[in-house]
Design a protein around this motif. Structure first.
Motif, PDB file in Angstrom:
ATOM      1  N   GLN A  87       0.815  -1.208   0.000  1.00  0.00           N
ATOM      2  CA  GLN A  87       0.000   0.000   0.000  1.00  0.00           C
ATOM      3  C   GLN A  87       0.856   1.269   0.000  1.00  0.00           C
ATOM      4  OE1 GLN A  87      -2.872  -0.063   3.210  1.00  0.00           O
ATOM      5  NE2 GLN A  87      -3.282  -2.220   2.952  1.00  0.00           N
ATOM      6  N   VAL A  88       2.150   1.111  -0.309  1.00  0.00           N
ATOM      7  CA  VAL A  88       3.066   2.239  -0.173  1.00  0.00           C
ATOM      8  C   VAL A  88       2.722   3.391  -1.123  1.00  0.00           C
ATOM      9  CG1 VAL A  88       4.809   1.454  -1.848  1.00  0.00           C
ATOM     10  CG2 VAL A  88       5.519   2.760   0.193  1.00  0.00           C
ATOM     11  N   HIS A  89       1.987   3.098  -2.186  1.00  0.00           N
ATOM     12  CA  HIS A  89       1.599   4.165  -3.115  1.00  0.00           C
ATOM     13  C   HIS A  89       0.644   5.167  -2.479  1.00  0.00           C
ATOM     14  CE1 HIS A  89      -0.947   0.596  -3.662  1.00  0.00           C
ATOM     15  NE2 HIS A  89      -1.951   1.422  -3.880  1.00  0.00           N
TER      16      HIS A  89
ATOM     17  N   PRO B  68       2.320   9.307   2.172  1.00  0.00           N
ATOM     18  CA  PRO B  68       2.704  10.671   1.791  1.00  0.00           C
ATOM     19  C   PRO B  68       4.181  10.796   1.427  1.00  0.00           C
ATOM     20  CG  PRO B  68       2.333  10.509   4.159  1.00  0.00           C
ATOM     21  CD  PRO B  68       1.854   9.226   3.562  1.00  0.00           C
ATOM     22  N   ARG B  69       5.031   9.962   2.026  1.00  0.00           N
ATOM     23  CA  ARG B  69       6.466   9.964   1.708  1.00  0.00           C
ATOM     24  C   ARG B  69       6.898   8.515   1.461  1.00  0.00           C
ATOM     25  NH1 ARG B  69       5.852  13.681   5.772  1.00  0.00           N
ATOM     26  NH2 ARG B  69       6.357  12.163   7.383  1.00  0.00           N
ATOM     27  N   PRO B  70       6.529   7.980   0.313  1.00  0.00           N
ATOM     28  CA  PRO B  70       6.742   6.549   0.059  1.00  0.00           C
ATOM     29  C   PRO B  70       8.207   6.117   0.103  1.00  0.00           C
ATOM     30  CG  PRO B  70       6.107   7.682  -1.954  1.00  0.00           C
ATOM     31  CD  PRO B  70       5.875   8.635  -0.834  1.00  0.00           C
ATOM     32  N   LYS B  71       9.120   6.943  -0.392  1.00  0.00           N
ATOM     33  CA  LYS B  71      10.535   6.545  -0.402  1.00  0.00           C
ATOM     34  C   LYS B  71      11.082   6.412   1.016  1.00  0.00           C
ATOM     35  CE  LYS B  71      13.270   8.276  -3.539  1.00  0.00           C
ATOM     36  NZ  LYS B  71      13.983   9.254  -4.403  1.00  0.00           N
ATOM     37  N   GLU B  72      10.677   7.312   1.903  1.00  0.00           N
ATOM     38  CA  GLU B  72      11.119   7.226   3.295  1.00  0.00           C
ATOM     39  C   GLU B  72      10.584   5.961   3.951  1.00  0.00           C
ATOM     40  OE1 GLU B  72      10.391  10.662   5.669  1.00  0.00           O
ATOM     41  OE2 GLU B  72      11.075  12.056   4.115  1.00  0.00           O
ATOM     42  N   LEU B  73       9.329   5.654   3.679  1.00  0.00           N
ATOM     43  CA  LEU B  73       8.728   4.453   4.260  1.00  0.00           C
ATOM     44  C   LEU B  73       9.407   3.192   3.715  1.00  0.00           C
ATOM     45  CD1 LEU B  73       6.600   3.121   6.032  1.00  0.00           C
ATOM     46  CD2 LEU B  73       4.976   3.316   4.133  1.00  0.00           C
ATOM     47  N   MET B  74       9.702   3.172   2.425  1.00  0.00           N
ATOM     48  CA  MET B  74      10.374   2.009   1.853  1.00  0.00           C
ATOM     49  C   MET B  74      11.755   1.819   2.459  1.00  0.00           C
ATOM     50  SD  MET B  74       9.367   1.555  -2.174  1.00  0.00           S
ATOM     51  CE  MET B  74       9.605   3.249  -2.707  1.00  0.00           C
TER      52      MET B  74
ATOM     53  N   THR C 276       3.418  -1.771  -7.196  1.00  0.00           N
ATOM     54  CA  THR C 276       2.822  -2.582  -6.133  1.00  0.00           C
ATOM     55  C   THR C 276       1.809  -3.566  -6.707  1.00  0.00           C
ATOM     56  OG1 THR C 276       1.153  -0.866  -5.682  1.00  0.00           O
ATOM     57  CG2 THR C 276       3.172  -0.828  -4.352  1.00  0.00           C
ATOM     58  N   GLY C 277       1.159  -3.205  -7.802  1.00  0.00           N
ATOM     59  CA  GLY C 277       0.224  -4.118  -8.450  1.00  0.00           C
ATOM     60  C   GLY C 277       0.923  -5.364  -8.966  1.00  0.00           C
TER      61      GLY C 277
END
Length: 265
Positions: free
Chosen positions: A99-101, A104-110, A147-148
Motif C-alpha cells: 500500500q506504499v503508493h 505521503p512519503r513513500p521513499k522514506e517508508l520504503m 505494487t500491483g
C-alpha cells in the motif's frame, strides 16, 4: 473475506506455539516433522508471526501450508481456525509495502522497511527495491503499477494471498489461560486497543510479568533484542534466534498455561 482480529483456542486439548521462523525453511520442515510425531487428537497450532522476513520466503509459506493440510486431514475433523497464523513485524511491513503508493512519503517508508528486513519478502515475489524507488520518483501512478505487480506475483503463488489475508493479531485459550502474541504488548491498554503494539511495542512487554488481563501466561514468539528463550513471571519468550543462527523453537501448552513440551530444530 473479513477475518476476526483474534482466535479463541480454548476448545483445544493442547496448543503448540511456533516461534518466529524468518524464512528458514529447513528448520521449519524439521520442526514440523517433530511436532507431527507428538501431535495428538484435539491439539491446536499457532504460529507467532515473522514466518517470512529472511531465507526462502516462498518456500516457508509453502511448507506451512503443506503442514496445515496434513493437520487438517487428521481425525477428529479439524477446522481452519484450529491452526492460527499471527501477524508479525515482517508480515505487517509487507502489508504496508503493498500500500506504499498511498503513503505521503513513500521513499522514506520504503527505506525504513528495507532497513528492517522486508527486502527478502519483496525479492521473493519478484520485486526490486531500485525499481520501487524509481517508480516513487515517477509518481503515484507508476508506484501503483509497481505494487500491483507485487500483488499479482503473490496471487500467482497458490495459497499465499489467502495466507497473508488470514493473519490474526493474537490468540488465547480463554480466561486464566494463555495469551499468544508476536513480539509486544502494552499492559496499560486493553486487548481491543493494542493495535500495532503486538508487533512494535516490544519494550513494554516486560511490564506484563506481573500478569495481564487475567491470563496465567503471555507467550511471544519474537524478541527483537535477541535474548533467546526467557521466562519472567507470567511472560515467556520462545524465540531461539531462528534466522540469526539460532534454533527454531516450538512449545506446547495446556489451556491453563502449563508448559508441557519444548522442541528445537
Amino acid at each position: 473475506m473479513a477475518f476476526e482480529r483474534f482466535v479463541d483456542l480454548s476448545s483445544g486439548r493442547r496448543v503448540w506455539a511456533v516461534a518466529a521462523v524468518h524464512g528458514v525453511v529447513d528448520r521449519l520442515a524439521a520442526l514440523h516433522d517433530a511436532i507431527g510425531e507428538r501431535f495428538e487428537s484435539g491439539d491446536r497450532l499457532v504460529y507467532l508471526g515473522d514466518l517470512v522476513g529472511g531465507g526462502d520466503v516462498r518456500a516457508a509459506v509453502a511448507e506451512t501450508l503443506r503442514f496445515r493440510r496434513l493437520v487438517l486431514a487428521q481425525p477428529p475433523l479439524y477446522l481452519p481456525d484450529d491452526i492460527v497464523y499471527l501477524r508479525g513485524r515482517q508480515e505487517e511491513m509487507w502489508h504496508k509495502l503493498l500500500q506504499v503508493h498511498f503513503a505521503p512519503r513513500p521513499k522514506e517508508l520504503m527505506r525504513w522497511m528495507l532497513d528492517r528486513g522486508v527486502d527478502a519478502t519483496l525479492r521473493a515475489y519478484g520485486g526490486d527495491p531500485a525499481q520501487g524507488f524509481a517508480a516513487a520518483d515517477e509518481g503515484m501512478v507508476a508506484l501503483t503499477r509497481w505494487t500491483g505487480r507485487l500483488k499479482a506475483a503473490m496471487q500467482a503463488s497458490p495459497g499465499h494471498l489467502a495466507w497473508f489475508s488470514g493473519l490474526r493479531r493474537y490468540a488465547h485459550t480463554g480466561p486464566g489461560g494463555v495469551l499468544f502474541v508476536h513480539a509486544g504488548l502494552d499492559p496499560a491498554r486493553p486487548l481491543t486497543d493494542q493495535r500495532d503494539a503486538f508487533w512494535w511495542e516490544s519494550g513494554t512487554f516486560a511490564r506484563a510479568a506481573a500478569g495481564y488481563n487475567g491470563f496465567a501466561r503471555i507467550v511471544r514468539g519474537h524478541d527483537p533484542d535477541g535474548g533467546g528463550w526467557s521466562e519472567d513471571g507470567a511472560i515467556l519468550t520462545i524465540d531461539g534466534g531462528c534466522g540469526a543462527g539460532g534454533p527454531l523453537i516450538a512449545a506446547c501448552f495446556a489451556p491453563d498455561g502449563t508448559l508441557l513440551d519444548r522442541i528445537e530444530a
